[in-house]
Scaffold this motif. Structure first.
Motif, PDB file in Angstrom:
ATOM      1  N   UNK A  37       0.856  -1.182   0.000  1.00 26.33           N
ATOM      2  CA  UNK A  37       0.000   0.000   0.000  1.00 26.33           C
ATOM      3  C   UNK A  37       0.898   1.240   0.000  1.00 26.33           C
ATOM      4  N   UNK A  38       1.467   1.525  -1.166  1.00 27.98           N
ATOM      5  CA  UNK A  38       2.512   2.550  -1.251  1.00 27.98           C
ATOM      6  C   UNK A  38       1.967   3.944  -0.965  1.00 27.98           C
ATOM      7  N   UNK A  39       0.778   4.257  -1.505  1.00 24.80           N
ATOM      8  CA  UNK A  39       0.208   5.602  -1.279  1.00 24.80           C
ATOM      9  C   UNK A  39       0.015   5.872   0.208  1.00 24.80           C
ATOM     10  N   UNK A  40      -0.506   4.880   0.929  1.00 21.56           N
ATOM     11  CA  UNK A  40      -0.714   5.052   2.364  1.00 21.56           C
ATOM     12  C   UNK A  40       0.624   5.174   3.096  1.00 21.56           C
ATOM     13  N   UNK A  41       1.625   4.429   2.641  1.00 15.84           N
ATOM     14  CA  UNK A  41       2.958   4.505   3.251  1.00 15.84           C
ATOM     15  C   UNK A  41       3.536   5.907   3.093  1.00 15.84           C
ATOM     16  N   UNK A  42       3.418   6.473   1.889  1.00 23.35           N
ATOM     17  CA  UNK A  42       3.892   7.833   1.632  1.00 23.35           C
ATOM     18  C   UNK A  42       3.131   8.830   2.497  1.00 23.35           C
ATOM     19  N   UNK A  43       1.823   8.680   2.550  1.00 23.02           N
ATOM     20  CA  UNK A  43       0.985   9.627   3.298  1.00 23.02           C
ATOM     21  C   UNK A  43       1.359   9.656   4.773  1.00 23.02           C
ATOM     22  N   UNK A  44       1.545   8.468   5.373  1.00 22.62           N
ATOM     23  CA  UNK A  44       1.900   8.391   6.795  1.00 22.62           C
ATOM     24  C   UNK A  44       3.238   9.071   7.050  1.00 22.62           C
ATOM     25  N   UNK A  45       4.254   8.740   6.235  1.00 25.74           N
ATOM     26  CA  UNK A  45       5.596   9.296   6.455  1.00 25.74           C
ATOM     27  C   UNK A  45       5.640  10.791   6.170  1.00 25.74           C
ATOM     28  N   UNK A  46       4.961  11.242   5.106  1.00 27.87           N
ATOM     29  CA  UNK A  46       4.957  12.672   4.779  1.00 27.87           C
ATOM     30  C   UNK A  46       4.312  13.491   5.878  1.00 27.87           C
ATOM     31  N   UNK A  47       3.151  13.046   6.354  1.00 30.53           N
ATOM     32  CA  UNK A  47       2.426  13.805   7.380  1.00 30.53           C
ATOM     33  C   UNK A  47       3.221  13.845   8.686  1.00 30.53           C
ATOM     34  N   UNK A  48       3.813  12.714   9.067  1.00 32.05           N
ATOM     35  CA  UNK A  48       4.593  12.675  10.303  1.00 32.05           C
ATOM     36  C   UNK A  48       5.827  13.566  10.200  1.00 32.05           C
ATOM     37  N   UNK A  49       6.508  13.507   9.064  1.00 34.30           N
ATOM     38  CA  UNK A  49       7.709  14.326   8.882  1.00 34.30           C
ATOM     39  C   UNK A  49       7.352  15.804   8.865  1.00 34.30           C
ATOM     40  N   UNK A  50       6.220  16.140   8.239  1.00 38.79           N
ATOM     41  CA  UNK A  50       5.774  17.538   8.198  1.00 38.79           C
ATOM     42  C   UNK A  50       5.538  18.068   9.622  1.00 38.79           C
ATOM     43  N   UNK A  51       4.891  17.274  10.463  1.00 37.31           N
ATOM     44  CA  UNK A  51       4.617  17.692  11.841  1.00 37.31           C
ATOM     45  C   UNK A  51       5.913  17.829  12.630  1.00 37.31           C
ATOM     46  N   UNK A  52       6.826  16.897  12.402  1.00 41.59           N
ATOM     47  CA  UNK A  52       8.074  16.917  13.150  1.00 41.59           C
ATOM     48  C   UNK A  52       8.910  18.139  12.781  1.00 41.59           C
ATOM     49  N   UNK A  53       8.998  18.440  11.483  1.00 42.31           N
ATOM     50  CA  UNK A  53       9.781  19.597  11.047  1.00 42.31           C
ATOM     51  C   UNK A  53       9.131  20.898  11.510  1.00 42.31           C
ATOM     52  N   UNK A  54       7.786  20.931  11.517  1.00 47.41           N
ATOM     53  CA  UNK A  54       7.082  22.137  11.967  1.00 47.41           C
ATOM     54  C   UNK A  54       7.330  22.406  13.440  1.00 47.41           C
TER      55      UNK A  54
END
Length: 433
Positions: free
Chosen positions: A171-188
């Motif tokens: 489930x590549x799209x879901x994998x990308x979505x989880x990592x992108x959202x988490x990384x965005x929150x962490x960097x913010x």
């Protein structure tokens, strides 16, 4: 059941049982009125006060807070330790059962830190046992309940594990979505220069590669290396070099990939992480097979040693299968396709019927071995399955390559134009053409 009494009720019950008045319990540090407020649950004492009262009442602070006796807590901790040792030693089923014992304990509910440790371990044991659906369900719950403010590194680890399991399931799209959202929150939150940020970036990078987004993958790889070297931690640098090596391999720059993997290997060895060390050795052997075909025997020897030691780590079924797949590739390169067929079948038996990225890889290697053996019909059948599996799991780059290889094979065998052109069209569709 533990936890039915309140903290105040437990303090009052112990005080009365020991024949001590509120004034006697309070003296000299506290007032008897404050003890009364605590016992009536109108005040929540500070941790230092709980420790003080526990000492005066001859019990543990853990018992006052949770209502669970020290003996029960010790038993649960022993079970947890046993589960974690089993997981580290590759006994995934045993680890899963012991973590489940802790989760089934009614007393564990009153011990939030111990319960969180058991749930995290249980999720990893499910992943190691190849039960990806259950692991994903558990990890999704943990992502909702884990706070980045309370424990940033653990919050990052949970999201990395969830993204990884989704990617392994295809489930590549879901994998990308989880990592992108988490990384965005962490960097913010300003936590860019942390191990957690690098590991989340590495997980996202792996998902980009599976999706065929090589431009973004290369950009992110460069950012990860820069960030990891700025942090300086061996763990962060290892993760960045490892994933950058993967990007280089996909781009066909095998020498650069090997150089990056060789930078990661000594760092990983220093971390004493047997499971990750085995995984990186498998990646390195695969790079060696592609970059230097004349060193196929060296790659095979490395894989054989890795396979021998892999069961002494927390390696799961997918790790073992990946080692078998690369071993099969090495045997084919060495002119022993029959041995490759046996190894590929062993990997497929281990992975089961669930659609997985590793299953598609095993089918591809099996197809290549069949071609070498002249078993063309068998090769066409398994390569068709591999390509369809990769396409279904959104691994567009690998799916396009598999359809293209199948079309070429059909052309070599003199097959009708229809199936061959159909395979070419599927390859083009996978890359958006």
């Amino acid at each position: 059941m533990a936890g039915q009494e309140t903290l105040g009720q437990r303090i009052r019950a112990l005080r009365i049982r020991q024949g001590v008045s509120q004034a006697q319990l309070a003296f000299p540090e506290l007032s008897d009125s404050y003890i009364s407020l605590i016992e009536s649950d109108k005040r929540v004492p500070a941790p230092s006060v709980i420790e003080l009262l526990a000492a005066k009442l001859n019990c543990s602070a853990t018992y006052l807070i949770s209502g669970v006796s020290e003996e029960v807590v010790d038993d649960l901790r022993v079970t947890l330790d046993y589960a974690e040792i089993a997981l580290q030693n590759g006994a995934a089923a045993e680890a899963r059962a012991r973590f489940a014992d802790v989760l089934a304990s009614t007393d564990a509910v009153a011990l939030p830190e111990l319960l969180a440790q058991a749930r995290w371990g249980h999720a990893l044991a499910l992943e190691a046992a190849g039960e990806l659906e259950d692991a994903i369900e558990e990890l999704r719950r943990l992502t909702q309940e884990t706070s980045a403010e309370a424990d940033l590194e653990q919050w990052a680890r949970v999201h990395v594990a969830l993204s990884r399991c989704l990617r392994e399931r295809g489930d590549i799209s879901a994998s990308v979505e989880v990592a992108e959202e988490a990384l965005r929150k962490l960097l913010a939150s300003g936590a860019e220069a942390t191990d957690g940020a690098v590991h989340l970036g590495a997980s996202l990078l792996a998902a980009y590669i599976e999706r065929g987004d090589l431009v973004r993958a290369r950009q992110l790889a460069e950012q990860l290396i820069e960030r990891a070297e700025r942090i300086g931690s061996p763990k962060a640098r290892m993760a960045a070099y490892w994933e950058a090596a993967y990007v280089a391999e996909v781009r066909g720059d095998y020498e650069e990939g090997m150089a990056l993997a060789e930078r990661a290997l000594p760092l990983l060895g220093a971390l004493d992480d047997a499971r990750s060390l085995s995984r990186l050795r498998i990646v390195y052997a695969g790079l060696l097979l592609r970059a230097r075909p004349d060193q196929a025997e060296r790659a095979r020897e490395l894989l054989v040693r890795t396979r021998e030691g892999i069961n002494s780590s927390a390696a799961g079924e997918i790790d073992v299968a990946l080692c078998l797949i690369e071993l099969a590739r090495a045997e084919t390169a060495l002119g022993r396709p029959a041995e490759a067929v046996d190894l590929a079948h062993e990997a497929l038996d281990l992975l089961g019927d669930a659609p997985r990225r590793a299953s598609a890889m095993a089918l591809t290697v099996l197809g290549e071995a069949y071609v070498r053996l002249g078993r063309t019909e068998d090769a066409i059948e398994v390569l068709t399955r591999a390509a369809a599996c990769m396409e279904e799991m959104e691994s567009t780059r690998e799916a396009a390559q598999a359809w293209f290889d199948l079309a070429e094979l059909l052309g070599e065998t003199g097959a009708a134009d229809g199936p061959r052109l159909g395979a070419y069209r599927r390859a083009l569709a996978c890359v958006g053409l």
